[in-house]
Scaffold this motif. Structure first.
Motif, short mmCIF file in Angstrom:
data_model
loop_
_atom_site.label_atom_id
_atom_site.label_comp_id
_atom_site.label_asym_id
_atom_site.label_seq_id
_atom_site.Cartn_x
_atom_site.Cartn_y
_atom_site.Cartn_z
N ALA A 1 34.68 33.07 18.25
CA ALA A 1 34.08 33.31 16.94
C ALA A 1 34.65 34.58 16.27
CB ALA A 1 32.57 33.42 17.07
N LYS A 2 35.04 35.56 17.09
CA LYS A 2 35.56 36.82 16.55
C LYS A 2 37.08 36.93 16.69
CE LYS A 2 31.29 39.28 17.53
NZ LYS A 2 30.68 40.41 18.22
N GLY A 3 37.75 35.81 16.95
CA GLY A 3 39.20 35.82 17.07
C GLY A 3 39.64 35.64 18.51
N LEU A 4 40.92 35.93 18.78
CA LEU A 4 41.48 35.73 20.10
C LEU A 4 40.94 36.75 21.09
CD1 LEU A 4 45.22 35.07 19.16
CD2 LEU A 4 43.53 33.38 19.91
N PHE A 5 40.66 36.27 22.31
CA PHE A 5 40.26 37.18 23.38
C PHE A 5 40.78 36.66 24.71
CE2 PHE A 5 36.80 34.13 23.34
CZ PHE A 5 36.47 33.97 24.68
N VAL A 6 40.88 37.57 25.68
CA VAL A 6 41.38 37.25 27.01
C VAL A 6 40.19 36.96 27.91
CG1 VAL A 6 42.62 38.15 29.00
CG2 VAL A 6 43.44 38.65 26.69
N SER A 7 40.25 35.83 28.60
CA SER A 7 39.21 35.42 29.54
C SER A 7 39.81 35.42 30.94
CB SER A 7 38.68 34.03 29.17
OG SER A 7 37.75 33.58 30.13
N MET A 8 39.24 36.24 31.82
CA MET A 8 39.74 36.34 33.18
C MET A 8 39.33 35.11 33.98
SD MET A 8 41.38 39.13 32.97
CE MET A 8 41.77 39.67 34.61
N PRO A 9 40.01 34.84 35.11
CA PRO A 9 39.67 33.68 35.93
C PRO A 9 38.20 33.72 36.36
CG PRO A 9 41.69 34.71 36.72
CD PRO A 9 41.10 35.62 35.68
N SER A 10 37.58 32.56 36.38
CA SER A 10 36.16 32.49 36.75
C SER A 10 35.92 31.30 37.67
CB SER A 10 35.28 32.40 35.51
OG SER A 10 35.59 31.24 34.77
N GLY A 11 34.78 31.32 38.32
CA GLY A 11 34.40 30.23 39.20
C GLY A 11 32.96 29.83 38.93
N LYS A 12 32.67 28.57 39.17
CA LYS A 12 31.33 28.05 38.94
C LYS A 12 30.44 28.40 40.14
CE LYS A 12 29.32 23.88 37.02
NZ LYS A 12 29.60 22.49 36.64
N ILE A 13 29.23 28.86 39.85
CA ILE A 13 28.29 29.18 40.92
C ILE A 13 27.18 28.13 40.98
CG2 ILE A 13 28.84 31.63 40.96
CD1 ILE A 13 26.39 32.19 39.28
N LYS A 14 26.31 28.23 41.97
CA LYS A 14 25.32 27.18 42.26
C LYS A 14 24.44 26.80 41.07
CE LYS A 14 24.97 27.91 47.19
NZ LYS A 14 24.09 28.18 48.32
N ASP A 15 24.10 27.76 40.23
CA ASP A 15 23.22 27.45 39.09
C ASP A 15 23.96 26.80 37.92
OD1 ASP A 15 24.55 29.51 37.79
OD2 ASP A 15 22.80 30.81 37.60
N GLY A 16 25.28 26.56 38.09
CA GLY A 16 26.06 25.90 37.05
C GLY A 16 26.74 26.84 36.08
N SER A 17 26.43 28.12 36.15
CA SER A 17 27.08 29.09 35.27
C SER A 17 28.39 29.55 35.90
CB SER A 17 26.16 30.28 35.00
OG SER A 17 25.88 30.97 36.20
N TYR A 18 29.15 30.30 35.14
CA TYR A 18 30.44 30.79 35.60
C TYR A 18 30.40 32.31 35.72
CZ TYR A 18 32.39 26.19 34.79
OH TYR A 18 32.66 24.84 34.86
N VAL A 19 31.12 32.83 36.70
CA VAL A 19 31.25 34.26 36.90
C VAL A 19 32.73 34.60 37.07
CG1 VAL A 19 30.89 34.11 39.40
CG2 VAL A 19 30.37 36.25 38.21
N GLU A 20 33.15 35.71 36.46
CA GLU A 20 34.55 36.12 36.58
C GLU A 20 34.87 36.47 38.02
OE1 GLU A 20 35.08 39.33 33.73
OE2 GLU A 20 35.81 37.91 32.24
N ILE A 21 36.01 35.99 38.51
CA ILE A 21 36.45 36.27 39.87
C ILE A 21 37.01 37.68 39.97
CG2 ILE A 21 38.12 35.59 41.65
CD1 ILE A 21 37.78 32.70 40.52
N CYS A 22 37.72 38.07 38.95
CA CYS A 22 38.28 39.42 38.88
C CYS A 22 38.25 39.86 37.43
CB CYS A 22 39.68 39.47 39.45
SG CYS A 22 40.85 38.41 38.58
N HIS A 23 38.14 41.16 37.23
CA HIS A 23 38.13 41.68 35.87
C HIS A 23 38.36 43.18 35.90
CE1 HIS A 23 34.04 43.30 36.40
NE2 HIS A 23 33.86 42.22 37.13
N PRO A 24 38.87 43.74 34.81
CA PRO A 24 39.06 45.19 34.74
C PRO A 24 37.71 45.89 34.70
CG PRO A 24 39.81 44.12 32.72
CD PRO A 24 39.35 43.05 33.62
N ILE A 25 37.65 47.07 35.32
CA ILE A 25 36.40 47.82 35.30
C ILE A 25 36.44 49.01 34.34
CG2 ILE A 25 35.63 47.08 37.57
CD1 ILE A 25 36.70 49.70 38.72
N LYS A 26 37.60 49.25 33.77
CA LYS A 26 37.75 50.33 32.79
C LYS A 26 38.21 49.73 31.47
CE LYS A 26 38.65 54.03 36.02
NZ LYS A 26 39.54 55.14 36.37
#
Length: 96
Positions: free
Chosen positions: A41-66
């Motif tokens: 909605a706000k333009g291009l953005f980078v999405s890090m790799p993610s995996g599906k968890i038991k509740d059906g939602s997704y969580v990033e596998i790795c991501h920058p912390i800074k």
């Protein structure tokens, strides 16, 4: 500052949200595969790799912390994507 090499693996020209899939090579010693460039909605953005968890939602596998690292990754991905798109557009014009 990290040395980030961005490899564009695939681009998508349809009207979907996904615009590219990339690999990031960091300091020639670590690779992050299947990073996605998405048109949101706000333009291009980078999405890090993610995996599906038991509740059906997704969580990033790795991501920058800074935030400065995230900005460096985003800049690298966007510049590589623009270079590929510009090159592709130029090649298409030559063949028409």
């Amino acid at each position: 500052m990290m040395n980030i090499k961005t490899e564009i693996k695939k681009t998508f020209k349809d009207n979907g949200k996904l615009k590219a899939v990339v690999n990031l090579i960091i300091d020639e010693g670590f690779i992050i595969k299947n990073v996605r460039l998405v048109n949101g909605a706000k333009g291009l953005f980078v999405s890090m790799p993610s995996g599906k968890i038991k509740d059906g939602s997704y969580v990033e596998i790795c991501h920058p912390i800074k935030s400065n690292v995230r900005e460096q990754i985003e800049k690298s991905v966007l510049e590589a994507y623009q270079a590929v798109i510009t090159s592709t557009d130029s090649n298409n014009e030559k063949h028409e």
